[in-house]
Design an enzyme around this catalytic site. Structure first.
Site, mmCIF file in Angstrom:
data_model
loop_
_atom_site.group_PDB
_atom_site.id
_atom_site.type_symbol
_atom_site.label_atom_id
_atom_site.label_comp_id
_atom_site.label_asym_id
_atom_site.label_seq_id
_atom_site.Cartn_x
_atom_site.Cartn_y
_atom_site.Cartn_z
ATOM 1 N N GLY A 242 0.648 -0.902 0.173
ATOM 2 C CA GLY A 242 -0.072 0.121 -0.004
ATOM 3 C C GLY A 242 0.964 1.316 -0.402
ATOM 4 N N GLY A 362 -1.566 9.262 5.892
ATOM 5 C CA GLY A 362 -2.556 8.040 5.387
ATOM 6 C C GLY A 362 -1.521 7.186 5.127
ATOM 7 N N GLU A 363 -2.186 5.624 5.741
ATOM 8 C CA GLU A 363 -1.239 4.247 5.677
ATOM 9 C C GLU A 363 0.236 4.488 6.274
ATOM 10 O OE1 GLU A 363 -1.238 1.922 2.237
ATOM 11 O OE2 GLU A 363 -3.038 2.779 1.814
ATOM 12 N N GLY A 364 0.290 4.912 7.384
ATOM 13 C CA GLY A 364 1.096 5.065 8.498
ATOM 14 C C GLY A 364 2.282 7.073 8.484
ATOM 15 N N GLN A 369 7.247 5.989 9.211
ATOM 16 C CA GLN A 369 7.662 5.810 7.931
ATOM 17 C C GLN A 369 9.248 5.632 8.574
ATOM 18 O OE1 GLN A 369 6.393 3.955 5.428
ATOM 19 N NE2 GLN A 369 4.735 5.277 7.002
#
Ligand SMILES: Cc1cc2nc3c(=O)[nH]c(=O)nc-3n(C[C@H](O)[C@H](O)[C@H](O)COP(=O)(O)OP(=O)(O)OC[C@H]3O[C@@H](n4cnc5c(N)ncnc54)[C@H](O)[C@@H]3O)c2cc1C
Length: 379
Positions: A242, A362-364, A369
């Protein structure tokens, strides 16, 4: 590595351009103003094969690799990042989770409906009190005879209202145990499964974000993906792929912003010459194009590793982190290049500026990261 578009990528870019000129660009402002998620356009994109880009043709998908997937999201994001975000969530998260971890029977049951966007997919990991620390989730699933009973809520879920099907992670074991969570597929209309508050957002306003609520929601054992206890580990693997899609989203936003700034800088005159002749502006453009190229290299490197089935947690996190931050920087600079006009809704850069911020969340988040990158290099 050769990064020039292959024939499939050219075909996808051309198709999105033609489709977008008619079906997306004229309506972007209206969708953004009214927070309208364009369900009909989403379904038409499904007919074009863009809702099952990575799904093998045997399940009705397009059977492409991450290389083509990146191009599709990037090109959609240039037109409207919200549509790009929704496309990414549908493909990578809901559809991707079933594709990676479903049994043959489960794939045959759900994927054909998802790849055409006959059914819109959602994916629920985040909760009100657990975002970055998703493993501490409070939503529970308790076994009762042949069923599992789910109670709790998920927050910030893309397509929580318009979605027809959701993959939802729920706690089936102890808090703190990474093997204490399980992934369930839940279809719309299941008693006890509803949606809640829709968020009123800074950007990505045409991508629907809302709550999913579970009130004694009974799910049959056959709707579990993989084994009981595998849900969190599966979710982390889904997010590995993702992240490439959110990086591609950032790339599209940066490219759209750069193109608008480049064109404007050549046309706008101050002090008797185009503003592109001022070094302060030309250097901004030089930074933009350099950072965009660097993003592209990181993204296609991660995509290449993913296509070859190699471990790419590090590369995916680097691509996501860098491209997201570049999207924010380039869109901010693009507003500056357009001056007062950049601050108005007459030009697309103010929307890119607002939309870009999602990429660092979003998504981390970017911080997460960096944690992933640090963990990989220090192990
Ligand atoms: C538009 C949109 C769509 C979304 N779609 C989905 C979806 O479809 N499905 C889904 O499950 N989720 C979705 N999300 C949720 C998203 O993934 C979370 O918002 C994100 O993971 C961050 O969680 P949080 O918002 O709870 O922030 P928090 O985790 O509360 O973080 C707040 C701040 O603290 C920082 N922080 C937290 N922990 C650490 C740490 N250990 N070290 C350093 N800094 C830290 C964060 O980086 C951030 O800056 C969506 C969010 C948005 C805004």
């Amino acid at each position: 590595m050769d990064f020039t578009y292959n024939e499939n990528q050219k075909m996808i870019a051309d198709m999105i351009q033609k489709f977008g000129n008619q079906n997306i660009t004229p309506f972007v402002r209206e969708w953004d103003d009214n927070q309208t998620f364009p369900v009909d356009v989403f379904k038409k994109l499904g007919e074009l094969g863009l809702m099952g880009v990575l799904v093998p043709t045997e399940y009705g998908g397009s059977g492409f690799s991450y290389t083509e997937y990146v191009t599709a999201i990037e090109q959609l994001a240039i037109l409207d990042p919200s549509v790009g975000l929704s496309m990414a969530a549908h493909n990578s998260l809901c559809t991707g989770h079933i594709l990676q971890f479903g049994t043959e029977e489960q794939k045959k049951r759900w994927l054909p409906k998802l790849v055409t966007a006959e059914w819109i997919g959602a994916w629920g990991l985040t909760e009100h009190n657990t975002g970055s620390d998703a493993g501490a989730m409070a939503t529970t699933a308790v076994k009762n005879g042949d069923n599992w009973v789910i109670n709790g809520a998920k927050n910030f879920i893309t397509h929580a209202i318009s979605g027809d099907i959701a993959v939802v992670m729920a706690r089936t074991g102890e808090k703190g145990d990474s093997h204490g969570m399980t992934a369930f597929v839940i279809e719309k209309g299941t008693p006890g499964f509803t949606s809640g508050k829709k968020e009123d957002k800074l950007g990505m306003r045409a991508s629907e974000t809302a709550e999913l609520i579970f009130d004694n929601c009974k799910i049959p054992e056959g709707n579990i993906l993989g084994s009981v206890g595998d849900g969190f580990v599966q979710a982390m693997k889904v997010l590995d792929g993702g992240r490439i899609s959110i990086a591609a989203l950032g790339l599209g936003i940066a490219k759209g912003s750069y193109q608008a700034a480049l064109q404007y800088s050549k046309e706008r005159e101050q002090f008797g010459k185009p503003i592109s002749h001022f070094q302060a502006i030309a250097f901004k453009l030089a930074d933009m194009v350099t950072e965009i190229e660097a993003s592209e290299l990181l993204i296609y490197n991660a995509a290449d590793k993913k296509n070859k089935g190699k471990q790419m947690t590090l590369e995916g996190a680097m691509a996501k982190y860098y491209s997201s931050e570049v999207a924010v920087k380039v869109s901010t600079d693009a507003v500056q290049v357009l001056g007062g006009y950049g601050y108005t809704k007459d030009f697309p850069v103010e929307r890119f500026y607002r939309d870009s911020k999602l990429c660092t969340i979003g998504e981390g988040t970017s911080e997460i990261q960096k944690l992933v990158i640090a963990k990989q290099i220090l192990k």
